[in-house]
Motif scaffolding. Structure first.
Motif, PDB file in Angstrom:
ATOM      1  N   GLY A  70      84.013  36.504  21.426  1.00 38.71           N
ATOM      2  CA  GLY A  70      84.454  37.825  21.864  1.00 38.71           C
ATOM      3  C   GLY A  70      83.325  38.742  22.294  1.00 38.71           C
ATOM      4  N   PRO A  71      83.638  40.021  22.540  1.00 38.89           N
ATOM      5  CA  PRO A  71      82.628  40.955  23.049  1.00 38.89           C
ATOM      6  C   PRO A  71      81.615  41.409  22.004  1.00 38.89           C
ATOM      7  CG  PRO A  71      84.692  42.098  22.675  1.00 38.89           C
ATOM      8  CD  PRO A  71      84.969  40.638  22.438  1.00 38.89           C
TER       9      PRO A  71
ATOM     10  N   THR B 125      87.971  50.581  24.600  1.00 36.98           N
ATOM     11  CA  THR B 125      87.290  50.138  25.824  1.00 36.98           C
ATOM     12  C   THR B 125      86.298  49.030  25.522  1.00 36.98           C
ATOM     13  OG1 THR B 125      87.527  52.338  26.801  1.00 36.98           O
ATOM     14  CG2 THR B 125      85.865  50.884  27.767  1.00 36.98           C
ATOM     15  N   ASP B 126      85.561  49.166  24.439  1.00 37.27           N
ATOM     16  CA  ASP B 126      84.598  48.133  24.042  1.00 37.27           C
ATOM     17  C   ASP B 126      85.311  46.814  23.750  1.00 37.27           C
ATOM     18  OD1 ASP B 126      82.496  50.007  24.110  1.00 37.27           O
ATOM     19  OD2 ASP B 126      82.807  50.564  22.006  1.00 37.27           O
ATOM     20  N   ALA B 127      86.394  46.895  22.996  1.00 31.85           N
ATOM     21  CA  ALA B 127      87.090  45.696  22.535  1.00 31.85           C
ATOM     22  C   ALA B 127      87.769  44.940  23.671  1.00 31.85           C
ATOM     23  CB  ALA B 127      88.119  46.059  21.468  1.00 31.85           C
ATOM     24  N   LEU B 128      88.116  45.627  24.742  1.00 34.45           N
ATOM     25  CA  LEU B 128      88.836  44.989  25.852  1.00 34.45           C
ATOM     26  C   LEU B 128      87.900  44.362  26.892  1.00 34.45           C
ATOM     27  CD1 LEU B 128      91.766  47.530  26.384  1.00 34.45           C
ATOM     28  CD2 LEU B 128      91.831  45.303  25.245  1.00 34.45           C
TER      29      LEU B 128
ATOM     30  N   HIS C 203      81.367  29.001  20.715  1.00 35.56           N
ATOM     31  CA  HIS C 203      80.872  28.404  21.959  1.00 35.56           C
ATOM     32  C   HIS C 203      80.975  29.485  23.027  1.00 35.56           C
ATOM     33  CE1 HIS C 203      80.249  25.761  25.319  1.00 35.56           C
ATOM     34  NE2 HIS C 203      81.503  25.869  25.745  1.00 35.56           N
ATOM     35  N   ARG C 204      79.879  30.192  23.241  1.00 34.25           N
ATOM     36  CA  ARG C 204      79.890  31.409  24.059  1.00 34.25           C
ATOM     37  C   ARG C 204      80.303  31.176  25.505  1.00 34.25           C
ATOM     38  NH1 ARG C 204      80.632  36.056  22.510  1.00 34.25           N
ATOM     39  NH2 ARG C 204      79.078  37.142  23.761  1.00 34.25           N
ATOM     40  N   GLN C 205      80.055  29.987  26.014  1.00 33.19           N
ATOM     41  CA  GLN C 205      80.239  29.762  27.451  1.00 33.19           C
ATOM     42  C   GLN C 205      81.701  29.506  27.839  1.00 33.19           C
ATOM     43  OE1 GLN C 205      78.003  27.856  25.520  1.00 33.19           O
ATOM     44  NE2 GLN C 205      76.358  29.333  25.886  1.00 33.19           N
ATOM     45  N   SER C 206      82.564  29.190  26.897  1.00 28.61           N
ATOM     46  CA  SER C 206      83.981  28.884  27.185  1.00 28.61           C
ATOM     47  C   SER C 206      84.140  27.798  28.247  1.00 28.61           C
ATOM     48  CB  SER C 206      84.730  30.159  27.621  1.00 28.61           C
ATOM     49  OG  SER C 206      84.776  31.091  26.571  1.00 28.61           O
ATOM     50  N   ILE C 207      83.272  26.794  28.176  1.00 28.35           N
ATOM     51  CA  ILE C 207      83.352  25.638  29.072  1.00 28.35           C
ATOM     52  C   ILE C 207      84.021  24.464  28.359  1.00 28.35           C
ATOM     53  CG2 ILE C 207      82.020  23.953  30.391  1.00 28.35           C
ATOM     54  CD1 ILE C 207      82.019  26.740  31.636  1.00 28.35           C
ATOM     55  N   VAL C 208      83.597  24.208  27.112  1.00 27.94           N
ATOM     56  CA  VAL C 208      84.277  23.222  26.260  1.00 27.94           C
ATOM     57  C   VAL C 208      85.424  23.952  25.576  1.00 27.94           C
ATOM     58  CG1 VAL C 208      84.076  21.698  24.270  1.00 27.94           C
ATOM     59  CG2 VAL C 208      82.174  21.889  25.886  1.00 27.94           C
ATOM     60  N   HIS C 209      86.647  23.572  25.877  1.00 27.94           N
ATOM     61  CA  HIS C 209      87.795  24.338  25.395  1.00 27.94           C
ATOM     62  C   HIS C 209      88.255  23.937  24.007  1.00 27.94           C
ATOM     63  CE1 HIS C 209      87.845  26.458  29.093  1.00 27.94           C
ATOM     64  NE2 HIS C 209      87.999  25.358  29.789  1.00 27.94           N
ATOM     65  N   SER C 210      87.939  22.753  23.580  1.00 32.74           N
ATOM     66  CA  SER C 210      88.083  22.299  22.194  1.00 32.74           C
ATOM     67  C   SER C 210      87.767  20.821  22.163  1.00 32.74           C
ATOM     68  CB  SER C 210      89.469  22.595  21.600  1.00 32.74           C
ATOM     69  OG  SER C 210      89.528  23.930  21.122  1.00 32.74           O
TER      70      SER C 210
END
Length: 382
Positions: free
Chosen positions: A176-177, A192-195, A239-246
């Motif tokens: 997340g952010p 605003t930060d959370a979204l 996994h910060r990149q969100s490339i490997v989805h699981s």
């Protein structure tokens, strides 16, 4: 492959993207439902010409009916309308993109009608996973996950002959952010930060859940039910990149991962075309330009919602319904700017500590636990 769908929650982020996919691959839309977005639902009806359009509120439905007097579509409202859309005879697949526990009853109605369920409503399995999975087996309804993580696991399990071959499921989490922040640094973060999710474009509620890591906690519970895994065989990694989805780790040490660009249209498409794979013009993952792939442990102290969800998964019964109901209420208050970000986990923990767990619950028990959790959160501000 799906030929016609009922789309529950057509005006939200998943709903809109589902309609894009339907248009691209030629799937007929037979029913559209929304909460109160008359303007957008009217546009969708005029474009996709469903048999049935449903709004939650009577006044909104009457206004939609007035506007669509020149269109051959039936307009209904409320829970009855939603249940009709879920069981509509001309649809072979029901896409459940309604947000929150409101998706539970219509999902059960679709299951009882023997539909394929393209499940984008994780709260259904979080609150009533055991009941839902028993019903799916009884009525022969197929549940295909739409969440990117569960779609990834589903795909990685396609070559699995026996779930006893699986050592564990590994859910990936972007963080997340607010990744890397301490709990005290999170207390005063704003709406605003959370979204500002770093990778995904989603609705407001799920985006806030990603910021608290509650979303990953809910997915943890969902994965247990969907893939028949005990909590000790489900893990979470950042996994910060969100490339490997699981990933799925097998007993022989092999780990299968599903990779792709962070675009929800990909798992939506797979849920609608399974067991086939339809071509797409979406840009593929470019391995030569994507960033290095990293994996870290989640910080349970800074993000206690994930810890609480895992504890509720162990507890069972109505604990998960209390968790979800309290979280929905608290996130709603945060989005209305009635509470601070740091109060979300505090209010959820308060509800969990005050509401007794009922084991082997009925549907009525689950809905009552949800109601009590919401009331407890509201009382927490008084």
């Amino acid at each position: 492959m799906t030929k016609a769908i009922s789309l529950l929650g057509s005006t939200g982020s998943i709903g809109r993207q589902t309609l894009e996919v339907c248009e691209e691959i030629g799937v007929k839309v037979e029913a559209l439902t929304a909460k109160s977005s008359v303007d957008l639902l009217e546009k969708q009806v005029r474009r996709f010409r469903p048999r049935l359009a449903v709004l939650q509120e009577l006044d909104a439905a009457m206004e939609l009916q007035r506007r669509l007097s020149d269109v051959d579509v039936e307009v209904a409202y409320g829970l009855d309308g939603l249940l009709r859309a879920a069981a509509l005879g001309s649809s072979d697949t029901v896409v459940t993109a309604v947000v929150g526990v409101a998706g539970l009853r219509p999902t059960l109605a679709a299951i009882e009608a023997g539909k394929r369920i393209a499940l984008a409503n994780k709260e259904t399995l979080v609150c009533a996973g055991e009941l839902v999975m028993i019903a799916a087996r009884r009525y022969g309804a197929e549940i295909i996950p739409v969440d990117s993580e569960h779609s990834a696991i589903f795909q990685c399990l396609q070559g699995c002959r026996d779930y006893r071959e699986v050592r564990r499921i590994i859910l990936t989490c972007s963080g997340g952010p607010f990744f890397g922040l301490r709990r005290e640094e999170l207390a005063n973060k704003t709406k605003t930060d959370a979204l500002k999710h770093p990778n995904w474009t989603m609705g407001a509620k799920i985006t806030v859940d990603c910021a608290t890591l509650m979303n990953k906690g809910l997915e943890f519970i969902e994965a247990m039910h969907l893939f028949r895994m005990p909590p000790e065989r489900v893990g979470v990694v950042i996994h910060r990149q969100s490339i490997v989805h699981s990933m799925v780790e097998y007993q022989d040490g092999a780990v299968l991962a599903q990779m792709g660009t962070p675009d929800m249209r990909l798992p939506i498409r797979y849920a609608l075309t399974y067991p086939e794979r339809a071509g797409t013009e979406l840009p593929p993952l470019d391995l030569l330009s994507c960033p290095p792939l990293t994996f870290q442990e989640p910080d349970m102290e800074a993000f206690p919602c994930l810890r609480m969800a895992m504890e509720c998964a162990q507890a069972g019964g109505t604990a998960c319904a209390v968790l979800n109901g309290a979280n929905e209420a608290a996130v709603g208050m945060f989005l209305r700017e009635e509470i601070g970000f740091g109060q979300i986990p505090e209010l959820v923990e308060r509800a969990l500590s005050q509401i007794s767990v009922k084991y082997h619950p009925s549907l009525e028990d689950i809905l009552e636990a949800d109601r009590k959790a919401r009331e407890c959160v509201k009382r927490g501000l008084s």
